[in-house]
Write an enzyme that holds these catalytic residues in place. Structure first.
Site, mmCIF file in Angstrom:
data_model
loop_
_atom_site.group_PDB
_atom_site.id
_atom_site.type_symbol
_atom_site.label_atom_id
_atom_site.label_comp_id
_atom_site.label_asym_id
_atom_site.label_seq_id
_atom_site.Cartn_x
_atom_site.Cartn_y
_atom_site.Cartn_z
ATOM 1 C CE LYS A 107 0.210 -2.894 3.493
ATOM 2 N NZ LYS A 107 -0.945 -3.796 4.212
ATOM 3 C CD GLU A 131 -9.283 -6.509 -3.965
ATOM 4 O OE1 GLU A 131 -9.511 -7.121 -5.013
ATOM 5 O OE2 GLU A 131 -9.793 -5.994 -3.168
ATOM 6 C CB VAL A 134 -7.278 -1.651 -0.285
ATOM 7 C CG1 VAL A 134 -7.955 -0.458 0.898
ATOM 8 C CG2 VAL A 134 -6.328 -0.309 -1.342
ATOM 9 N N GLY A 136 -6.638 -5.614 3.471
ATOM 10 C CA GLY A 136 -6.303 -7.250 3.633
ATOM 11 C C GLY A 136 -7.140 -8.073 2.710
ATOM 12 C CG ASP A 203 -1.959 0.637 7.259
ATOM 13 O OD1 ASP A 203 -0.938 0.142 6.035
ATOM 14 O OD2 ASP A 203 -3.127 0.061 8.151
ATOM 15 C CE LYS A 207 -3.869 -1.099 5.180
ATOM 16 N NZ LYS A 207 -4.114 -1.683 6.666
HETATM 17 N N1 HSE Z 1 -0.992 -2.609 9.699
HETATM 18 C C1 HSE Z 1 -2.155 -3.114 9.340
HETATM 19 C C2 HSE Z 1 -3.328 -2.878 10.215
HETATM 20 C C3 HSE Z 1 -2.312 -3.841 8.060
HETATM 21 O O1 HSE Z 1 -3.192 -2.874 11.412
HETATM 22 O O2 HSE Z 1 -4.443 -3.383 10.179
HETATM 23 C C4 HSE Z 1 -1.015 -3.873 6.677
HETATM 24 O O3 HSE Z 1 -1.877 -2.617 6.373
#
Ligand code: HSE
Length: 431
Positions: A107, A131, A134, A136, A203, A207
């Site tokens: 991402k 895929e 974003v 998971g 993070d 996304k």
């Molecule tokens: N570290 C992220 C989370 C997952 O806690 O959702 C990977 O992007």
């Protein structure tokens, strides 16, 4: 049957090893769906000897993932190294330059270099799929790009970081403060040793930038995302939210507004009865509001070996079956102009919490500042009495207000002699 699709997998961490395990178990199902077998032929990782719970001895080993990307035996490069720059980027660029499709879960790379990579992939006429980047295992990329392709989107929003959602959920359920829940989450391995990307909203913002491009067919622009994390959400705010009928969630929101596209990640107070308010723990959710489909919601695990491998596998099946789509839904040459809506033009109601000394005239001083900034209060709560020199919380909910006015008012209120902590503000999001 057609010849097998030969994969090179760069990066054998949690996701890479999970993907190899998935392939070992699901290869027949995937081959049936793809119309051809899928085989890993080469792998690359930092440590060849590490026990990953899967046998890699049959695959060609590359110390250098860039060499794997250029290996003529590899038809598709699966980049599971991570990181916006450095070797992951070189691996993807090398694969594309060699005419190979790329599947990545990265991402950060796509948020920063997505538009450039999409251009390169299109120029080389090779697919670039992501895929897994974003939410998971939640198939939201395909949903926006294909399943909902008949819609124009008003807003797409979601819970895109499982770590933050886990922490907020624990705070809600236990009444404990942020730091104590974070410490425990780190002890249990639910939060990284350096959790800043997760808890500071970065993070989720990566996304979100990708979702924005898919929803609004514009270039990915991470720099236009307003980002705030959850460090300042206190147990007190969580308790007030509950009392007021709200839940606090770290939402990532992209929205078409009169001022352009607003991309923002910040804690929100949302109606406790809204479906997304019940998405708890490490789960992710994305709500897409399309003009014909209305509201659709996708929920699932946003991280972990199995869910992320599931998303990578879906891209591989598409490639093996020769199903192609432009990376972000439209060719990069057809991207619309991206006008970023400035955050100070955001409008909405606000929750404001102040810690004030309990003296006559305190509320009048605060009200005067709000009046000067033309901010209207919908409700105000002050609980209990404090001993002289001690502070009590005062909570206000405002009517719809412009962010610029709110920021100015909070700055002034913070300087009042009777206000003893930095004012805390949480935006209320109508869902
Ligand atoms: N570290 C992220 C989370 C997952 O806690 O959702 C990977 O992007």
């Amino acid at each position: 049957m057609t010849a097998p699709l030969a994969l090179g997998v760069a990066g054998l961490g949690t996701v890479g090893a999970g993907f190899l395990r998935l392939l070992a178990e699901q290869s027949e199902v995937m081959a049936r769906r793809a119309g051809r077998p899928i085989q890993v032929v080469a792998v690359s990782a930092r440590d060849r000897m590490r026990d990953r719970g899967t046998d890699i001895s049959a695959f060609r080993w590359h110390d250098d993932p860039v060499a794997l990307a250029a290996d003529p035996a590899v038809a598709v490069v699966v980049e599971l190294i991570g990181g916006a720059d450095g070797v992951a980027k070189t691996v993807c660029e090398t694969a594309i330059a060699n005419g190979k499709p790329v599947v990545t879960a990265n991402k950060a790379l796509l948020a920063i270099h997505g538009a450039d990579l999409a251009k390169r992939a299109e120029a080389a006429k090779v697919p670039l799929y992501f895929e897994a980047a974003v939410a998971g295992g939640v198939p939201i990329v395909k949903a926006l790009r294909e399943g909902l392709a008949g819609n124009s989107f008003r807003r797409v929003f979601g819970i895109l970081n499982g770590t933050s959602n886990y922490i907020l959920t624990q705070m809600q359920e236990s009444g404990r403060d942020f730091q104590s829940v974070l410490d425990e989450a780190q002890g249990l391995g639910y939060a990284e040793a350096d959790p800043s990307f997760d808890i500071d909203g970065v993070d989720a913002a990566h996304k979100l930038a990708i979702l924005t491009s898919l929803a609004f067919n514009c270039p990915v622009d991470f720099s236009a995302v307003h980002v705030e994390g959850i460090r300042h959400v206190s147990a007190l705010d969580i308790a007030f939210a509950r009392e007021l009928g709200y839940r606090i969630k770290l939402l990532a929101i992209t929205q078409a507004t009169a001022n352009g596209i607003a991309q923002r990640v910040h804690p929100c107070m949302i109606d406790a009865e809204s479906p997304i308010a019940h998405v708890d723990g490490v789960f992710n959710a994305v709500v897409a509001e399309g003009n014909f489909v209305d509201r659709t919601m996708f929920v699932g695990r946003g991280a972990g070996a199995g869910p992320t491998a599931s998303a990578v596998a879906a891209d591989i099946v598409d490639l093996a079956a020769a199903r192609q789509a432009p990376p972000f839904g439209v060719p990069a040459s057809k991207f619309g102009r991206f006008e970023a809506a400035p955050m100070d033009r955001h409008r909405g109601p606000y929750y404001v919490r102040l810690m004030v000394y309990d003296r006559p005239g305190v509320i009048a001083d605060i009200a005067a500042v709000l009046r000067d900034e033309r901010i209207s209060i919908e409700s105000l709560i002050q609980r209990g009495r404090a001993a002289p020199g001690q502070a009590v919380p005062v909570v206000m909910i405002t009517h719809e207000t412009e962010e610029a006015a709110m920021v100015k008012a909070l700055e002034k209120i913070g300087h009042l002699a009777t206000v003893c902590e930095r004012p805390r503000m949480i935006r209320i999001e109508g869902l």
